[in-house]
Design a protein around this motif. Structure first.
Motif, short mmCIF file in Angstrom:
data_model
loop_
_atom_site.label_atom_id
_atom_site.label_comp_id
_atom_site.label_asym_id
_atom_site.label_seq_id
_atom_site.Cartn_x
_atom_site.Cartn_y
_atom_site.Cartn_z
N UNK A 12 -5.68 -5.60 -11.15
CA UNK A 12 -5.75 -6.27 -9.86
C UNK A 12 -4.49 -6.08 -9.03
N UNK A 13 -3.33 -6.00 -9.68
CA UNK A 13 -2.08 -5.88 -8.94
C UNK A 13 -1.61 -4.43 -8.81
N UNK A 14 -2.01 -3.56 -9.70
CA UNK A 14 -1.50 -2.19 -9.71
C UNK A 14 -1.96 -1.35 -8.55
N UNK A 15 -3.14 -1.62 -7.99
CA UNK A 15 -3.68 -0.75 -6.95
C UNK A 15 -3.07 -0.97 -5.58
N UNK A 16 -2.31 -2.07 -5.39
CA UNK A 16 -1.82 -2.39 -4.06
C UNK A 16 -0.33 -2.13 -3.90
N UNK A 17 0.30 -1.54 -4.90
CA UNK A 17 1.75 -1.34 -4.83
C UNK A 17 2.15 -0.17 -3.96
N UNK A 18 1.26 0.79 -3.73
CA UNK A 18 1.60 1.98 -2.97
C UNK A 18 1.99 1.66 -1.54
N UNK A 19 1.24 0.77 -0.87
CA UNK A 19 1.56 0.38 0.48
C UNK A 19 1.33 1.50 1.48
N UNK A 72 4.84 10.95 8.66
CA UNK A 72 4.44 9.65 9.18
C UNK A 72 3.03 9.22 8.75
N UNK A 73 2.12 10.15 8.52
CA UNK A 73 0.74 9.77 8.24
C UNK A 73 0.31 10.02 6.80
N UNK A 74 0.84 11.04 6.16
CA UNK A 74 0.47 11.34 4.78
C UNK A 74 1.42 10.68 3.78
N UNK A 75 2.47 10.03 4.26
CA UNK A 75 3.42 9.28 3.44
C UNK A 75 4.00 10.14 2.31
N UNK A 76 4.41 11.33 2.66
CA UNK A 76 4.96 12.26 1.68
C UNK A 76 6.21 11.70 1.00
N UNK A 77 6.98 10.93 1.71
CA UNK A 77 8.26 10.44 1.19
C UNK A 77 8.13 9.16 0.38
N UNK A 78 6.93 8.55 0.34
CA UNK A 78 6.76 7.26 -0.31
C UNK A 78 6.15 7.42 -1.70
N UNK A 79 6.34 6.42 -2.51
CA UNK A 79 5.71 6.38 -3.83
C UNK A 79 6.64 6.82 -4.94
N UNK A 80 6.13 6.66 -6.17
CA UNK A 80 6.92 7.01 -7.36
C UNK A 80 7.11 8.51 -7.48
N UNK A 81 6.12 9.28 -7.08
CA UNK A 81 6.14 10.73 -7.27
C UNK A 81 6.55 11.48 -6.02
N UNK A 82 7.34 10.88 -5.14
CA UNK A 82 7.67 11.54 -3.89
C UNK A 82 8.44 12.85 -4.11
#
Length: 114
Positions: A12-19, A72-82
């Motif tokens: 329930x909590x893991x799917x919303x961390x990406x933002x 800005x739209x594909x969020x390439x710089x965000x996340x654990x695997x950026x």
């Protein structure tokens, strides 16, 4: 029973961390995309540059448009695997460059077809 409740809580909590990006980020990306589209349109419509200069300008602004879309739209710089996302993108661009440059080279120097 306790295990299934625990694992359900994790899902329930893991799917919303990406933002996603903020509204400000989306507006900046949208405005940059519009500006990078309007500049070559104005240059072409008003014959402001030579043919070669216009083509170079369009290609440069197309690459910038690509970067804006990714950033800005594909969020390439965000996340654990950026770091891996950027590495995979650079590898894909390298492969694409090799294919395009190799194809142009083969077409330009193919003496058998002449």
């Amino acid at each position: 029973m306790a295990q299934s409740t625990h694992s359900h809580g994790q899902h329930g909590h893991g799917g919303h961390e990406g933002g996603h990006g903020s509204l400000k980020s989306y507006v900046i990306g949208f405005l940059l995309s519009i500006v990078l589209t309007i500049i070559p349109l104005v240059v072409v419509m008003n014959d402001m540059m030579s043919k070669t200069g216009t083509i170079v300008l369009i290609l440069i602004l197309a690459v910038l448009q690509f970067v804006v879309q990714l950033w800005f739209f594909m969020h390439l710089k965000e996340g654990e695997n950026s770091k891996w996302n950027i590495t995979a993108l650079l590898f894909a661009v390298l492969i694409l460059f090799c294919i395009v440059a190799g194809s142009i080279w083969i077409m330009a120097y193919n003496k058998v077809a002449v």
